[in-house]
Enzyme design. Structure first.
Site, PDB file in Angstrom:
ATOM      1  CB  ILE A   9      -0.991  -0.004   1.197  1.00  0.00           C
ATOM      2  CG1 ILE A   9      -2.099   1.040   0.969  1.00  0.00           C
ATOM      3  CG2 ILE A   9      -0.263   0.238   2.532  1.00  0.00           C
ATOM      4  CD1 ILE A   9      -3.304   0.890   1.861  1.00  0.00           C
ATOM      5  CB  SER A 123       5.249  -7.565 -14.468  1.00  0.00           C
ATOM      6  OG  SER A 123       6.097  -6.769 -15.254  1.00  0.00           O
ATOM      7  CD  GLU A 125      10.946  -6.186 -17.245  1.00  0.00           C
ATOM      8  OE1 GLU A 125      11.088  -5.231 -18.042  1.00  0.00           O
ATOM      9  OE2 GLU A 125      11.816  -7.076 -17.076  1.00  0.00           O
ATOM     10  CE1 TYR A 147       9.236  -6.911 -10.387  1.00  0.00           C
ATOM     11  CE2 TYR A 147       9.205  -6.921 -12.791  1.00  0.00           C
ATOM     12  CZ  TYR A 147       8.585  -6.653 -11.591  1.00  0.00           C
ATOM     13  OH  TYR A 147       7.314  -6.122 -11.586  1.00  0.00           O
ATOM     14  CG  ASN A 176       6.654  -0.358 -18.222  1.00  0.00           C
ATOM     15  OD1 ASN A 176       6.493  -1.459 -18.738  1.00  0.00           O
ATOM     16  ND2 ASN A 176       7.836   0.061 -17.809  1.00  0.00           N
ATOM     17  NE  ARG A 276      17.050  -1.670 -16.323  1.00  0.00           N
ATOM     18  CZ  ARG A 276      15.806  -1.417 -16.031  1.00  0.00           C
ATOM     19  NH1 ARG A 276      14.852  -2.193 -16.521  1.00  0.00           N
ATOM     20  NH2 ARG A 276      15.469  -0.418 -15.242  1.00  0.00           N
TER      21      ARG A 276
HETATM   22  P1  NAP Z   1       6.400   0.042  -5.832  1.00  0.00           P
HETATM   23  O1  NAP Z   1       6.007   1.489  -5.895  1.00  0.00           O
HETATM   24  O2  NAP Z   1       7.826  -0.332  -5.867  1.00  0.00           O
HETATM   25  O3  NAP Z   1       5.736  -0.564  -4.503  1.00  0.00           O
HETATM   26  C1  NAP Z   1       6.109  -1.821  -4.028  1.00  0.00           C
HETATM   27  C2  NAP Z   1       5.468  -2.039  -2.671  1.00  0.00           C
HETATM   28  O4  NAP Z   1       5.855  -3.327  -2.163  1.00  0.00           O
HETATM   29  C3  NAP Z   1       5.890  -1.017  -1.594  1.00  0.00           C
HETATM   30  O5  NAP Z   1       4.774  -0.700  -0.807  1.00  0.00           O
HETATM   31  C4  NAP Z   1       6.908  -1.811  -0.786  1.00  0.00           C
HETATM   32  O6  NAP Z   1       7.042  -1.357   0.541  1.00  0.00           O
HETATM   33  C5  NAP Z   1       6.261  -3.177  -0.817  1.00  0.00           C
HETATM   34  N1  NAP Z   1       7.167  -4.257  -0.431  1.00  0.00           N
HETATM   35  C6  NAP Z   1       8.388  -4.544  -0.956  1.00  0.00           C
HETATM   36  N2  NAP Z   1       8.914  -5.635  -0.359  1.00  0.00           N
HETATM   37  C7  NAP Z   1       8.002  -6.041   0.566  1.00  0.00           C
HETATM   38  C8  NAP Z   1       7.959  -7.096   1.505  1.00  0.00           C
HETATM   39  N3  NAP Z   1       8.969  -7.966   1.643  1.00  0.00           N
HETATM   40  N4  NAP Z   1       6.861  -7.228   2.286  1.00  0.00           N
HETATM   41  C9  NAP Z   1       5.839  -6.351   2.184  1.00  0.00           C
HETATM   42  N5  NAP Z   1       5.825  -5.326   1.335  1.00  0.00           N
HETATM   43  C10 NAP Z   1       6.898  -5.164   0.532  1.00  0.00           C
HETATM   44  O7  NAP Z   1       5.667  -0.760  -7.012  1.00  0.00           O
HETATM   45  P2  NAP Z   1       4.380  -0.357  -7.897  1.00  0.00           P
HETATM   46  O8  NAP Z   1       4.843   0.362  -9.107  1.00  0.00           O
HETATM   47  O9  NAP Z   1       3.347   0.235  -7.026  1.00  0.00           O
HETATM   48  O10 NAP Z   1       3.921  -1.794  -8.387  1.00  0.00           O
HETATM   49  C11 NAP Z   1       2.986  -2.572  -7.626  1.00  0.00           C
HETATM   50  C12 NAP Z   1       3.099  -4.019  -8.041  1.00  0.00           C
HETATM   51  O11 NAP Z   1       2.796  -4.147  -9.432  1.00  0.00           O
HETATM   52  C13 NAP Z   1       4.480  -4.647  -7.869  1.00  0.00           C
HETATM   53  O12 NAP Z   1       4.291  -6.003  -7.554  1.00  0.00           O
HETATM   54  C14 NAP Z   1       5.109  -4.523  -9.246  1.00  0.00           C
HETATM   55  O13 NAP Z   1       6.101  -5.507  -9.403  1.00  0.00           O
HETATM   56  C15 NAP Z   1       3.898  -4.763 -10.118  1.00  0.00           C
HETATM   57  N6  NAP Z   1       3.917  -4.140 -11.435  1.00  0.00           N
HETATM   58  C16 NAP Z   1       4.155  -2.802 -11.560  1.00  0.00           C
HETATM   59  C17 NAP Z   1       4.099  -2.217 -12.804  1.00  0.00           C
HETATM   60  C18 NAP Z   1       4.351  -0.740 -12.990  1.00  0.00           C
HETATM   61  O14 NAP Z   1       4.592  -0.331 -14.127  1.00  0.00           O
HETATM   62  N7  NAP Z   1       4.249   0.066 -11.932  1.00  0.00           N
HETATM   63  C19 NAP Z   1       3.781  -2.997 -13.936  1.00  0.00           C
HETATM   64  C20 NAP Z   1       3.515  -4.345 -13.764  1.00  0.00           C
HETATM   65  C21 NAP Z   1       3.570  -4.912 -12.508  1.00  0.00           C
HETATM   66  P3  NAP Z   1       8.073  -0.153   0.930  1.00  0.00           P
HETATM   67  O15 NAP Z   1       7.331   1.119   0.625  1.00  0.00           O
HETATM   68  O16 NAP Z   1       8.314  -0.404   2.361  1.00  0.00           O
HETATM   69  O17 NAP Z   1       9.292  -0.331   0.054  1.00  0.00           O
HETATM   70  N1  GDD Z   2      15.311   2.930 -14.355  1.00  0.00           N
HETATM   71  C1  GDD Z   2      16.009   3.391 -15.403  1.00  0.00           C
HETATM   72  N2  GDD Z   2      16.976   4.331 -15.203  1.00  0.00           N
HETATM   73  N3  GDD Z   2      15.731   2.888 -16.624  1.00  0.00           N
HETATM   74  C2  GDD Z   2      16.423   3.395 -17.666  1.00  0.00           C
HETATM   75  C3  GDD Z   2      17.403   4.372 -17.540  1.00  0.00           C
HETATM   76  C4  GDD Z   2      17.707   4.867 -16.234  1.00  0.00           C
HETATM   77  O1  GDD Z   2      18.563   5.723 -16.035  1.00  0.00           O
HETATM   78  N4  GDD Z   2      17.885   4.673 -18.775  1.00  0.00           N
HETATM   79  C5  GDD Z   2      17.233   3.912 -19.642  1.00  0.00           C
HETATM   80  N5  GDD Z   2      16.347   3.119 -18.985  1.00  0.00           N
HETATM   81  C6  GDD Z   2      15.485   2.111 -19.607  1.00  0.00           C
HETATM   82  C7  GDD Z   2      15.628   0.732 -18.987  1.00  0.00           C
HETATM   83  O2  GDD Z   2      16.799   0.079 -19.474  1.00  0.00           O
HETATM   84  C8  GDD Z   2      14.325   0.085 -19.435  1.00  0.00           C
HETATM   85  O3  GDD Z   2      14.474  -0.440 -20.726  1.00  0.00           O
HETATM   86  C9  GDD Z   2      13.352   1.244 -19.503  1.00  0.00           C
HETATM   87  O4  GDD Z   2      14.131   2.446 -19.415  1.00  0.00           O
HETATM   88  C10 GDD Z   2      12.306   1.248 -18.387  1.00  0.00           C
HETATM   89  O5  GDD Z   2      12.962   1.078 -17.155  1.00  0.00           O
HETATM   90  P1  GDD Z   2      12.175   1.275 -15.760  1.00  0.00           P
HETATM   91  O6  GDD Z   2      11.475   2.581 -15.751  1.00  0.00           O
HETATM   92  O7  GDD Z   2      13.141   0.995 -14.666  1.00  0.00           O
HETATM   93  O8  GDD Z   2      11.007   0.191 -15.827  1.00  0.00           O
HETATM   94  P2  GDD Z   2      11.004  -1.339 -16.279  1.00  0.00           P
HETATM   95  O9  GDD Z   2      10.286  -1.405 -17.594  1.00  0.00           O
HETATM   96  O10 GDD Z   2      12.328  -1.953 -16.185  1.00  0.00           O
HETATM   97  O11 GDD Z   2      10.101  -1.990 -15.130  1.00  0.00           O
HETATM   98  C11 GDD Z   2       8.879  -1.374 -14.722  1.00  0.00           C
HETATM   99  O12 GDD Z   2       7.815  -1.879 -15.496  1.00  0.00           O
HETATM  100  C12 GDD Z   2       7.560  -3.270 -15.364  1.00  0.00           C
HETATM  101  C13 GDD Z   2       6.399  -3.620 -16.294  1.00  0.00           C
HETATM  102  O13 GDD Z   2       6.892  -3.846 -17.589  1.00  0.00           O
HETATM  103  C14 GDD Z   2       8.695  -1.688 -13.238  1.00  0.00           C
HETATM  104  O14 GDD Z   2       7.597  -0.934 -12.746  1.00  0.00           O
HETATM  105  C15 GDD Z   2       8.403  -3.166 -12.996  1.00  0.00           C
HETATM  106  O15 GDD Z   2       8.056  -3.371 -11.630  1.00  0.00           O
HETATM  107  C16 GDD Z   2       7.215  -3.557 -13.893  1.00  0.00           C
HETATM  108  O16 GDD Z   2       6.900  -4.915 -13.730  1.00  0.00           O
END
Ligand code: NAP
Ligand code: GDD
Length: 324
Positions: A9, A123, A125, A147, A176, A276
Site C-alpha cells: 500500500i 507484469s 516484464e 525480477y 508499465n 542492464r
Molecule cells: P512500488 O512502488 O515499488 O511498490 C512496491 C510495494 O511493495 C511497496 O509498498 C513496498 O514497501 C512493498 N514491499 C516490498 N517488499 C516487501 C515485503 N517484503 N513485504 C511487504 N511489502 C513489501 O511498485 P508499484 O509500481 O506500485 O507496483 C505494484 C506491483 O505491481 C508490484 O508487484 C510490481 O512488481 C507490479 N507491477 C508494476 C508495474 C508498474 O509499471 N508500476 C507494472 C507491472 C507490474 P516499501 O514502501 O516499504 O518499500
Molecule cells: N530505471 C532506469 N533508469 N531505466 C532506464 C534508464 C535509467 O537511467 N535509462 C534507460 N532506462 C530504460 C531501462 O533500461 C528500461 O528499458 C526502460 O528504461 C524502463 O525502465 P524502468 O522505468 O526501470 O522500468 P522497467 O520497464 O524496467 O520496469 C517497470 O515496469 C515493469 C512492467 O513492464 C517496473 O515498474 C516493474 O516493476 C514492472 O513490472
C-alpha cells in the site's frame, strides 16, 4: 461494507488503489513492512481513513494473522521488490519476495478463508525478449531479469492455486504504468524530476542508460481500476492491461523536455551504470480482452501522462517540497 487488504500500500499502485477502493466504499486495510524511517508519504492524505497493519511477504505467520484478524473479502497482492535493475544485485531476495511471496499469500488464503478473492500483480516484464507483437494473454513468456523470472513464478502459482484449490485467483498482466507518485528510480519519474530541476536551474545534467528501449506506458490511476474490475468478475482469469501504444525512452525525453521548451540533447548523458545486463527492448500490449470482458480502457494519453508528471514535479519543487 466490503474489506480489501492491499499488500504494497505504500507503493505507487497501492496508494492509487486505496484511493479508488475508499471511493467505492471499501474498508481498506494496508500491510506495511517495518522500516527504520516512516515511508507513508503516498498514503498520508488518507491515513485516517485506512488501517495500516505490520506484515511482510517474507513472513507467512504475519500474513495468516492479518487475514484472520481483518477478514478481507479481497486481497490485492501488490507488494514486491519491483525495480528490475536491483533484481540483478539481489536475485535471491527478489525471488523470495516477488516470487515465493505470492505463494505465501495464496497459501494463507487457502488456510484461512478460500473464498477470499485474490489479485496478483503480474507484469509485462514476463514477456521480456518478446516472441509476439503485440503481447497478449496467450503470448509465451521469455523473462530477461531475475525480477521477470520471479514474476513468471508468481503468475503460474496464481493459476496453479486457482486450478488446485478453486480459489478466485486472478492475474493482471500490467504493462508499465506511471504517475507523479512513481518511484524516483524508474526512468519516467527520473526524467520528469530531472526536467523540473533543470528548468528551475537547480541542475544541468541527466544521466541515463538505454534510450532506445520501448515501453507501453499508461497512467497508474487507470490501471488500479482494472485490478478492481478483475475481482468483480464471476470467474477468475488473466488479463493484459495496456494502452496498445509503444514509445521509446527518447520519445519520453523529447516530450518531457519539450513541455518546458528545452532540448533534451543539451542535458542528457549516457552512463553505462544504467545499462542492464539483459534488456527488454520492446513492450506493447494488446488490451482487447480487458476492453471486451471488463469494459476497461485507458483515459490518459502518453502526452498527457508526461505533462502530468513534469507539471507535478515542477509544482512540488516550486512549493519547496522534498521529492520522494
Ligand atoms: P512500488 O512502488 O515499488 O511498490 C512496491 C510495494 O511493495 C511497496 O509498498 C513496498 O514497501 C512493498 N514491499 C516490498 N517488499 C516487501 C515485503 N517484503 N513485504 C511487504 N511489502 C513489501 O511498485 P508499484 O509500481 O506500485 O507496483 C505494484 C506491483 O505491481 C508490484 O508487484 C510490481 O512488481 C507490479 N507491477 C508494476 C508495474 C508498474 O509499471 N508500476 C507494472 C507491472 C507490474 P516499501 O514502501 O516499504 O518499500
Ligand atoms: N530505471 C532506469 N533508469 N531505466 C532506464 C534508464 C535509467 O537511467 N535509462 C534507460 N532506462 C530504460 C531501462 O533500461 C528500461 O528499458 C526502460 O528504461 C524502463 O525502465 P524502468 O522505468 O526501470 O522500468 P522497467 O520497464 O524496467 O520496469 C517497470 O515496469 C515493469 C512492467 O513492464 C517496473 O515498474 C516493474 O516493476 C514492472 O513490472
Amino acid at each position: 461494507m466490503p474489506t480489501a487488504l492491499i499488500t504494497g500500500i505504500t507503493g505507487q499502485d497501492g496508494s492509487y488503489l486505496a484511493d479508488f477502493l475508499l471511493g467505492k466504499g471499501y474498508n481498506v486495510v494496508g500491510m506495511v513492512r517495518r522500516t527504520s524511517t516512516v515511508n507513508f508519504h503516498r498514503v498520508q492524505h488518507i491515513q485516517d481513513k485506512i488501517t495500516l497493519v505490520p506484515g511482510d511477504l517474507g513472513d507467512q505467520i504475519s500474513l495468516i494473522h492479518i487475514l484472520e484478524e481483518y477478514k478481507p473479502d479481497e486481497v490485492y497482492n501488490l507488494a514486491a521488490q519491483s525495480f528490475v535493475q536491483t533484481s540483478w544485485n539481489q536475485p535471491v531476495f527478489t525471488g523470495d519476495v516477488t516470487g515465493l511471496g505470492v505463494t505465501r499469500v495464496l497459501d494463507a488464503i487457502r488456510i484461512v478463508d478460500p473464498k477470499i478473492r485474490f489479485y496478483q500483480a503480474s507484469s509485462s516484464e514476463m514477456f521480456g525478449k518478446v516472441v509476439e507483437v503485440p503481447q497478449r494473454e496467450t503470448t509465451p513468456f521469455y523473462p530477461r531479469s531475475p525480477y521477470g523470472v520471479a514474476k513468471v513464478y508468481g503468475h503460474w502459482i496464481t493459476i496453479n492455486y486457482r486450478e488446485s484449490y478453486d480459489l478466485h485467483a486472478t492475474s493482471g498482466i500490467l504493462f508499465n504504468h506511471e504517475s507523479p507518485r512513481r518511484g524516483l528510480e524508474f526512468v519516467t519519474r527520473k526524467i520528469t524530476y530531472h526536467v523540473a530541476q533543470i528548468k528551475l536551474g537547480l541542475i544541468n545534467e541527466l544521466s541515463l542508460g538505454n534510450l532506445d528501449a520501448r515501453r507501453d506506458w499508461g497512467f497508474a490511476g487507470d490501471y488500479v481500476q482494472a485490478m478492481w474490475l478483475m475481482l468483480q468478475q464471476e470467474k477468475p482469469d488473466d488479463y493484459v492491461v495496456a494502452t496498445g501504444e509503444t514509445h521509446s525512452v527518447e520519445e519520453f525525453l523529447t516530450e518531457a523536455f519539450g513541455y518546458v521548451n528545452l532540448d533534451w540533447r543539451d542535458y542528457v548523458k549516457q552512463d553505462p551504470r544504467f545499462m542492464r545486463p539483459a534488456e527488454v527492448d520492446l513492450l506493447v500490449g494488446d488490451p482487447s480482452k480487458a476492453g471486451r470482458k471488463l469494459g476497461w480502457e485507458p483515459s490518459v494519453t502518453f502526452s498527457e501522462l508526461v505533462k502530468m508528471m513534469v507539471k507535478a514535479d515542477l509544482d512540488m519543487l516550486r512549493n519547496g517540497q522534498v521529492a520522494m
